[in-house]
Design a protein around this motif. Structure first.
Motif, short mmCIF file in Angstrom:
data_model
loop_
_atom_site.label_atom_id
_atom_site.label_comp_id
_atom_site.label_asym_id
_atom_site.label_seq_id
_atom_site.Cartn_x
_atom_site.Cartn_y
_atom_site.Cartn_z
N MET A 132 2.36 1.78 -3.39
CA MET A 132 1.33 2.21 -4.34
C MET A 132 0.95 3.66 -4.11
SD MET A 132 -1.00 -1.25 -4.19
CE MET A 132 -2.42 -0.47 -4.96
N SER A 140 -7.29 0.99 -6.52
CA SER A 140 -6.52 -0.14 -5.97
C SER A 140 -6.21 0.10 -4.50
CB SER A 140 -5.22 -0.32 -6.76
OG SER A 140 -5.48 -0.69 -8.10
N SER A 165 -7.30 4.55 -11.53
CA SER A 165 -7.07 3.12 -11.34
C SER A 165 -6.22 2.86 -10.10
CB SER A 165 -6.39 2.54 -12.58
OG SER A 165 -6.06 1.18 -12.38
N GLN A 166 -5.17 3.64 -9.92
CA GLN A 166 -4.30 3.46 -8.76
C GLN A 166 -5.03 3.78 -7.46
OE1 GLN A 166 -1.02 6.01 -9.99
NE2 GLN A 166 0.25 4.22 -10.43
N GLU A 171 -9.49 -0.54 -2.56
CA GLU A 171 -9.79 -1.96 -2.43
C GLU A 171 -8.87 -2.62 -1.40
OE1 GLU A 171 -9.49 -3.61 -6.29
OE2 GLU A 171 -11.21 -2.50 -7.09
N LEU A 172 -7.60 -2.23 -1.40
CA LEU A 172 -6.66 -2.81 -0.45
C LEU A 172 -7.05 -2.45 0.98
CD1 LEU A 172 -2.82 -2.97 -0.89
CD2 LEU A 172 -3.80 -2.39 1.32
N TYR A 231 0.83 -1.20 0.00
CA TYR A 231 0.00 0.00 0.00
C TYR A 231 0.87 1.25 0.00
CZ TYR A 231 -2.68 3.90 1.64
OH TYR A 231 -3.22 5.15 1.74
#
Length: 262
Positions: free
Chosen positions: A60, A88, A84-85, A91-92, A57
């Motif tokens: 990212m 992500s 998109s990033q 969601e994480l 995380y």
């Protein structure tokens, strides 16, 4: 005859159960079984997996913020990658919080719930702020290109200071329209509006360009690292205890056998 033999075996068994040595052997056997069970629990694997997730995380998020810094000044124009990033990351964080809700129920030591929910809240807030920022900054940059092109046609003594101000605004600095410059009224109004909007964008940027989310994730990483260290220390002691209990069990068994023969 058969009943007498069975009764004799049962009486012998009951008599043996009343001796403390039998119970010592039983307790030692149960202790070894429990020790073996503890040694097989995959705590280290689970803790390491969550450490990796949180570390992923952080990587990212740093990559996203580097892209956002380029997007902010117009070097990057495609918001698809940033969206998109950011999704992500969302969601994480949601997946991690969901796993932590039932983590302790499975026998593992879980971090405090307020730390997990604070981490999730910060990530969701950051992602929402980024998704609001992307379209309004894109519109602003498009207008900035048009205004900057018009300013280039003004006399140098007017164009140069205006370009300096516009460049500072493009890099995200909150600046004001320079006093005393006689630019056309319509162009001056557009520049003033751009600069005012840039101040709002600067405030919006501050709301998600901070280290609070990374710090909250770092606290969780430190928690799992500490638990991993504790688990390693515990696992290192298990063989010693196992050997000791095995030796005591062996000696107790021999003593019980020899005593039973006497």
């Amino acid at each position: 005859m058969e009943e007498t033999k069975n009764r004799s075996i049962a009486d012998t068994f009951n008599a043996k159960l009343k001796t403390p040595w039998v119970w010592l052997i039983i307790l030692l056997t149960l202790g070894l079984t429990g020790l073996f069970y503890v040694s097989q629990k995959p705590d280290l694997v689970v803790y390491s997996r969550h450490i990796k997730s949180l570390s992923d995380y952080q990587l990212m998020e740093m990559e996203l913020m580097r892209y956002m810094a380029n997007y902010r000044v117009g070097y990057a124009k495609d918001s698809t990658k940033a969206i998109s990033q950011s999704m992500s990351l969302r969601e994480l964080a949601v997946s991690f919080a969901g796993e932590m809700d039932d983590f302790s129920a499975r026998g593992f030591t879980a971090p405090p719930s307020y730390s997990v929910h604070e981490f999730e809240r910060r990530v969701l807030s950051k992602v929402a702020a980024i998704r609001r920022y992307l379209p309004i900054r894109r519109v602003w940059l498009d207008e900035w290109d048009r205004v900057y092109a018009e300013v280039s046609f003004l006399p140098g003594n007017i164009a140069y200071p205006l370009q300096m101000v516009l460049d500072s605004a493009r890099f995200g600095f909150p600046v004001e329209y320079p006093q005393g410059l006689e630019a056309p009224d319509s162009l001056a109004q557009r520049i003033t509006q751009l600069l005012n909007e840039n101040v709002e964008h600067s405030h919006a940027w501050i709301r998600f360009d901070d280290h609070e989310t990374i710090l909250s994730g770092e606290e969780l990483i430190q928690f799992f690292q500490q638990e991993s260290m504790n688990e390693i220390a515990l696992k290192a002691k298990i063989p010693l205890v196992f050997y000791f209990l095995t030796l005591v069990l062996l000696l107790s068994t021999f003593f019980f056998i020899f005593r039973s023969k006497t």
